[in-house]
Motif scaffolding. Structure first.
Motif, mmCIF file in Angstrom:
data_model
loop_
_atom_site.group_PDB
_atom_site.id
_atom_site.type_symbol
_atom_site.label_atom_id
_atom_site.label_comp_id
_atom_site.label_asym_id
_atom_site.label_seq_id
_atom_site.Cartn_x
_atom_site.Cartn_y
_atom_site.Cartn_z
ATOM 1 N N GLY A 180 0.773 -1.239 0.000
ATOM 2 C CA GLY A 180 0.000 0.000 0.000
ATOM 3 C C GLY A 180 0.800 1.282 0.000
ATOM 4 N N PHE A 181 2.123 1.203 -0.119
ATOM 5 C CA PHE A 181 2.939 2.423 -0.184
ATOM 6 C C PHE A 181 2.670 3.193 -1.477
ATOM 7 N N TRP A 182 2.365 2.454 -2.537
ATOM 8 C CA TRP A 182 2.164 3.057 -3.852
ATOM 9 C C TRP A 182 0.764 2.710 -4.356
ATOM 10 N N LYS A 183 -0.014 3.704 -4.669
ATOM 11 C CA LYS A 183 -1.386 3.462 -5.126
ATOM 12 C C LYS A 183 -1.423 2.922 -6.552
ATOM 13 N N THR A 184 -0.438 3.318 -7.343
ATOM 14 C CA THR A 184 -0.375 2.871 -8.730
ATOM 15 C C THR A 184 1.034 2.408 -9.072
ATOM 16 N N GLU A 186 3.444 5.363 -9.702
ATOM 17 C CA GLU A 186 4.082 5.918 -8.503
ATOM 18 C C GLU A 186 5.246 5.033 -8.066
ATOM 19 N N TYR A 187 5.039 3.748 -8.171
ATOM 20 C CA TYR A 187 6.077 2.782 -7.785
ATOM 21 C C TYR A 187 7.309 2.926 -8.679
ATOM 22 N N ILE A 188 7.083 3.061 -9.965
ATOM 23 C CA ILE A 188 8.188 3.198 -10.909
ATOM 24 C C ILE A 188 8.999 4.457 -10.620
ATOM 25 N N THR A 189 8.316 5.540 -10.270
ATOM 26 C CA THR A 189 9.013 6.789 -9.946
ATOM 27 C C THR A 189 9.989 6.592 -8.799
ATOM 28 N N GLU A 190 9.534 5.900 -7.746
ATOM 29 C CA GLU A 190 10.425 5.668 -6.605
ATOM 30 C C GLU A 190 11.482 4.618 -6.936
ATOM 31 N N ILE A 240 -0.211 -8.264 -10.421
ATOM 32 C CA ILE A 240 1.223 -8.412 -10.707
ATOM 33 C C ILE A 240 1.534 -8.506 -12.200
ATOM 34 N N PRO A 241 0.800 -9.298 -13.003
ATOM 35 C CA PRO A 241 1.112 -9.331 -14.442
ATOM 36 C C PRO A 241 1.040 -7.952 -15.102
ATOM 37 N N ASP A 242 0.069 -7.139 -14.698
ATOM 38 C CA ASP A 242 -0.044 -5.782 -15.247
ATOM 39 C C ASP A 242 1.139 -4.919 -14.826
ATOM 40 N N TRP A 243 1.552 -5.055 -13.568
ATOM 41 C CA TRP A 243 2.710 -4.306 -13.083
ATOM 42 C C TRP A 243 3.962 -4.717 -13.867
ATOM 43 N N ASN A 244 4.100 -5.993 -14.118
ATOM 44 C CA ASN A 244 5.270 -6.468 -14.864
ATOM 45 C C ASN A 244 5.330 -5.859 -16.257
ATOM 46 N N GLU A 245 4.201 -5.754 -16.919
ATOM 47 C CA GLU A 245 4.169 -5.160 -18.256
ATOM 48 C C GLU A 245 4.640 -3.707 -18.218
ATOM 49 N N GLN A 246 4.169 -2.978 -17.215
ATOM 50 C CA GLN A 246 4.552 -1.568 -17.101
ATOM 51 C C GLN A 246 6.020 -1.419 -16.716
ATOM 52 N N LEU A 247 6.480 -2.274 -15.823
ATOM 53 C CA LEU A 247 7.887 -2.230 -15.411
ATOM 54 C C LEU A 247 8.805 -2.539 -16.587
ATOM 55 N N LYS A 248 8.455 -3.574 -17.336
ATOM 56 C CA LYS A 248 9.275 -3.972 -18.479
ATOM 57 C C LYS A 248 9.346 -2.852 -19.516
#
Length: 273
Positions: free
Chosen positions: A164-168, A171-175, A214-222
């Motif tokens: 819950g530190f990052w709502k999206t 935001e996570y990618i920025t940090e 998690i799969p959606d986060w992985n796509e954005q991270l990649k």
């Protein structure tokens, strides 16, 4: 003997890849190849042997085809060859994957802890804690500097998604970028790698529905790290192929999975040397 041949092959392909990346060196490489063919023809002619012109034409045609190929296309071909060779060597036991982590460190959460618990990587090269997120990275920096690795592998995510530190993910990618920058400033000679997040599976969703994302986060991270040039280790394929190696909690992985995970990491590290 096979191991030595594989190591020689790896060194040669790595050298060829470096030459192809540089347009000038690539031109020289092609010129040398053409010169070698010409010398071979002269030698055959002077020796009185019949020259196989068809074979020579094929060789010249192949060299010319390199000029038309995009560098990224050639690199991809080399990458696929190396990946197939390494996979075969892994399955046959010819290569000790863990011996190749002698200049790397692994950072992460309880999943990363497994590299040490299962005696895969020396404990001095594993900086990980159960429940850790990327915000733990600054605490590890002094220890990492003492080891002075050439590769830093980041294996976070399971807690990051649910805590819950990052709502999206944005935001996570920025940090995440900020944390990577700290590592790069502290260890400028090391390459930082980001590992994809291993998805959770049933019954893990009873603890957190957020893990379904998690799969959606992985796509954005990649997409993000490929754009910024940070090497991204995508182990989606390994996870899909070895779903039977999830632990009973649906979160952690069994010891047998770490061999495939370690191989994927070293593949990416080798390709970026």
């Amino acid at each position: 003997m096979k191991k030595k041949l594989y190591q020689t092959y790896r060194s040669m392909t790595r050298w060829v890849k470096r030459q192809i990346r540089n347009p000038r060196k690539r031109l020289v490489l092609e010129a040398v190849a053409v010169a070698a063919i010409i010398i071979a023809i002269i030698s055959l002619v002077t020796s009185g042997k019949k020259v196989n012109t068809e074979g020579i034409k094929e060789g010249v045609s192949y060299i010319k085809s390199l000029e038309k190929k995009d560098t990224s296309e050639i690199e991809q071909e080399i990458k696929e060859i190396k990946r197939a060779e390494r996979k075969a060597a892994l399955e046959s036991g010819e290569i000790n994957v863990w011996a190749q982590f002698n200049d790397s460190v692994i950072l992460g959460d309880s999943r990363a802890v497994g590299f040490e618990v299962f005696d895969c990587v020396d404990g001095s090269r594993v900086f990980a804690d159960a429940g850790a997120t990327i915000r733990k990275i600054p605490e590890y920096i002094d220890g990492i500097k003492a080891v002075n690795p050439s590769s830093i592998i980041l294996c976070f995510g399971i807690n990051d998604v649910s805590i819950g530190f990052w709502k999206t993910c944005e935001e996570y990618i920025t940090e995440y970028d900020q944390m990577i920058q700290q590592l790069q400033e502290a260890l400028p000679d090391a390459t930082v790698y980001v590992n994809s997040i291993i998805p959770a599976t049933d019954p893990a969703f009873q603890k957190s529905e957020k893990w379904r994302e998690i799969p959606d986060w992985n796509e954005q991270l990649k997409a993000h790290f490929e754009e910024t040039g940070v090497p991204f280790i995508d182990i989606t394929e390994e996870v899909e192929e070895h779903k039977d190696l999830y632990d009973v909690d649906g979160i952690h992985m069994r010891k047998e999975f770490y061999l495939y995970w370690g191989n994927a990491i070293i593949m990416e590290v080798t390709e970026n040397e």
